[in-house]
Scaffold this motif. Structure first.
Motif, short mmCIF file in Angstrom:
data_model
loop_
_atom_site.label_atom_id
_atom_site.label_comp_id
_atom_site.label_asym_id
_atom_site.label_seq_id
_atom_site.Cartn_x
_atom_site.Cartn_y
_atom_site.Cartn_z
N ILE A 390 -44.73 77.59 49.89
CA ILE A 390 -43.62 77.51 50.30
C ILE A 390 -43.30 79.00 49.87
O ILE A 390 -43.27 78.84 49.03
CB ILE A 390 -42.97 76.67 49.15
CG1 ILE A 390 -43.31 75.07 49.51
CG2 ILE A 390 -41.16 76.48 49.27
CD1 ILE A 390 -43.15 74.78 51.54
N LYS A 391 -42.60 79.13 50.63
CA LYS A 391 -41.23 80.49 50.77
C LYS A 391 -40.26 80.37 49.81
O LYS A 391 -40.13 80.93 48.76
CB LYS A 391 -40.81 81.32 51.80
CG LYS A 391 -40.50 82.06 51.32
CD LYS A 391 -40.11 82.85 52.88
CE LYS A 391 -39.09 84.74 52.90
NZ LYS A 391 -39.34 85.56 55.03
N TYR A 392 -39.33 79.65 50.08
CA TYR A 392 -38.46 79.17 48.93
C TYR A 392 -37.86 77.22 48.97
O TYR A 392 -38.10 77.32 49.82
CB TYR A 392 -36.78 80.02 50.33
CG TYR A 392 -37.05 81.31 49.79
CD1 TYR A 392 -36.84 81.92 48.99
CD2 TYR A 392 -36.73 81.76 51.15
CE1 TYR A 392 -37.02 83.39 49.42
CE2 TYR A 392 -36.77 83.21 51.56
CZ TYR A 392 -36.22 83.75 50.61
OH TYR A 392 -36.76 85.29 50.22
N VAL A 393 -37.48 77.54 47.61
CA VAL A 393 -36.97 75.97 47.60
C VAL A 393 -35.10 76.43 47.67
O VAL A 393 -34.86 77.18 47.16
CB VAL A 393 -37.23 75.62 46.12
CG1 VAL A 393 -36.97 74.04 45.97
CG2 VAL A 393 -38.81 75.56 46.64
N PHE A 394 -35.10 75.17 48.72
CA PHE A 394 -33.48 74.56 48.11
C PHE A 394 -33.32 73.32 48.13
O PHE A 394 -33.97 72.56 48.42
CB PHE A 394 -32.68 75.76 50.27
CG PHE A 394 -32.24 76.67 50.48
CD1 PHE A 394 -31.03 77.14 49.34
CD2 PHE A 394 -33.39 77.50 50.46
CE1 PHE A 394 -31.31 78.86 50.32
CE2 PHE A 394 -32.78 78.76 50.72
CZ PHE A 394 -32.60 79.22 51.19
N THR A 395 -32.13 73.48 47.25
CA THR A 395 -31.34 71.48 47.02
C THR A 395 -30.38 72.06 46.99
O THR A 395 -29.44 72.57 46.80
CB THR A 395 -32.56 71.30 44.97
OG1 THR A 395 -31.33 71.93 44.27
CG2 THR A 395 -34.08 71.64 45.09
#
Length: 466
Positions: A390-395
């Motif tokens: 996973i490159k980026y985690v957005f929440t």
């Protein structure tokens, strides 16, 4: 849809007034919403805490309703109009659906579970449509109002009715299964959804097992054989035929040689066919749903070739595994209709393990109705994310920020973004997209994450098949 005279309706439900002078009037279909009234519809006004459908009876007649139900404790029923007075309009709607179901020759397959109900319904419907005339639950019409309406919308010549049964608390599945009287029942799984109301997974299992209350003796119960909570409870149910599906050979049916791609999943079922099946939906969790459908199909003597054709042509309900073409050449997976820890882990794992030359971004929102452990459940999702995949985690959301907290245990800070403002999320997400990424959106329905999805797609029509 149901087509009956008022005289016939008076034999199907308890009517407290004399309808003799209206007994030859025919109704075709039932609705509680005046916006959906067609000429001939039976209008059912429902009383709620905030609104009373009886206020719209005149509107229903103006739009062509043939007759209306009227609750006995509501004053001033219309005079000289085709009105059937009943003790309670909701109970009458449910009784009418139950009576109509018994008058048809349709076989009923009921589906419940913490996750995957709607997807399993869609898979079962696709498979059975190869051999039978099928009617299925539309959208999320799976509760104490929606299920009766689904039954009453069924053509009398229907051969197989596939009914989804949802719940938020104890006793709700019991009501639905007693209305529907299923010939076969499927429990997809036992997850964490509704922990807030029921308190434990064991209580959730008991609530889902209420589905057997409507099964006849020797009816078929299909359930996941790798779920200890169900295995223990079902082992003593000798009055039913039971079949299990799962990941291991101890089950009546299981899958091997699994291959998962964006366009779907292939797998082999030992003992059924040497040829692989292809399911037009990605994800190992959806293979489990397909196995449940295959067990039901075998019970109804559907051939492996027809099963194969049905699995290839599955069409899912909206916002479930929807693939879109996105901005800058991205591929967007919108699975934001609902979410629980089990469902979120499953779709994240699927995305992480897709073999393709795309960087992967996850946009994860609040999972609702998880009770006292909601913070812990969100943190565990973040802890389980693989930084090598996973490159980026957005929440997004006050609960989902705990996903970000969990991810910080092994993700660099510059790859984690948390928001409680959708516009800010959209702006940063667009900035970080370089092109050709795969972006997963997953959250509970109440989060309305599709509002973000809609800003990222370049086509209006979702695709379930890539």
């Amino acid at each position: 849809m149901i087509k009956r005279t008022l005289g016939q309706l008076a034999t199907m439900i308890k009517v407290v007034n004399d309808v003799t002078k209206f007994q030859d009037i025919e109704i075709a279909g039932v609705s509680f919403d005046t916006r959906l009234i067609n000429p001939g519809t039976l209008f059912v006004p429902l009383k709620g805490d905030a609104n009373d459908g009886h206020k719209y009876v005149d509107t229903a007649f103006e739009k062509g309703a043939a007759a209306v139900l009227w609750q006995k404790d509501v004053p001033n029923p219309p005079e000289h109009a085709p009105v059937l007075i009943v003790e309670d309009t909701l109970s009458a709607l449910q009784d009418l659906a139950h009576s109509y179901r018994k008058q048809t020759s349709a076989k009923v397959i009921a589906i419940t579970g913490s996750n995957g109900k709607t997807t399993t319904k869609d898979i079962v419907a696709s498979v059975f449509s190869e051999n039978y005339k099928v009617h299925k639950t539309d959208g999320n019409f799976n509760n104490h109002i929606g299920l009766p309406l689904t039954i009453l919308a069924m053509e009398e010549t229907t051969e197989i009715a596939i009914l989804e049964m949802g719940m938020s608390g104890k006793g709700e599945i019991s009501l639905l299964t007693r209305i529907a009287q299923p010939d076969a029942a499927i429990i997809t799984n036992i997850g964490e959804a509704h922990l807030q109301d029921l308190g434990s997974r064991d209580a959730i299992a008991n609530a889902k097992l209420e589905i057997i209350e409507g099964l006849p003796k020797n009816g078929l119960l299909i359930y996941p054989g790798n779920e200890p909570l169900l295995v223990k409870k079902i082992s003593n149910l000798k009055q039913f035929n039971t079949c299990t599906f799962g990941e291991t050979s101890e089950n009546d049916i299981y899958a091997v040689d699994i291959t998962i791609g964006e366009d779907g999943s292939s797998f082999v079922v030992p003992g059924l066919s040497d040829e692989p099946f292809f399911l037009s939906i990605a994800g190992k969790h959806n293979i489990m749903n397909a196995l449940a459908a295959i067990l039901a199909a075998k019970e109804f003597l559907i051939s492996p070739s027809s099963i194969q054709a049905g699995l290839k042509s599955v069409k899912l309900s909206n916002m479930r595994m929807e693939w879109h073409d996105g901005i800058k050449g991205t591929r967007i997976l919108n699975d934001a209709y609902n979410a629980s820890p089990t469902a979120m882990r499953a779709v994240i794992s699927m995305v992480e393990n897709m073999l393709e030359d795309r960087a992967k971004i996850v946009v994860l929102g609040d999972m609702l109705e998880l009770g006292d452990k909601e913070v812990e459940f969100h943190e565990q999702i973040g802890e389980g994310l693989d930084p090598s995949k996973i490159k980026y985690v957005f929440t997004y959301g006050s609960l989902a920020k705990n996903i970000a907290s969990g991810a910080r245990l092994h993700f660099p800070e510059e790859r984690i973004f948390e928001f409680e403002d959708k516009e800010k999320l959209i702006n940063v997400l667009k900035e970080k997209i370089e092109g050709n990424e795969l972006i997963l959106f997953k959250a509970s329905r109440g989060v309305k994450l599709e509002e973000v999805v809609n800003t990222m797609v370049i086509k209006n029509e979702p695709k379930n098949i890539y």
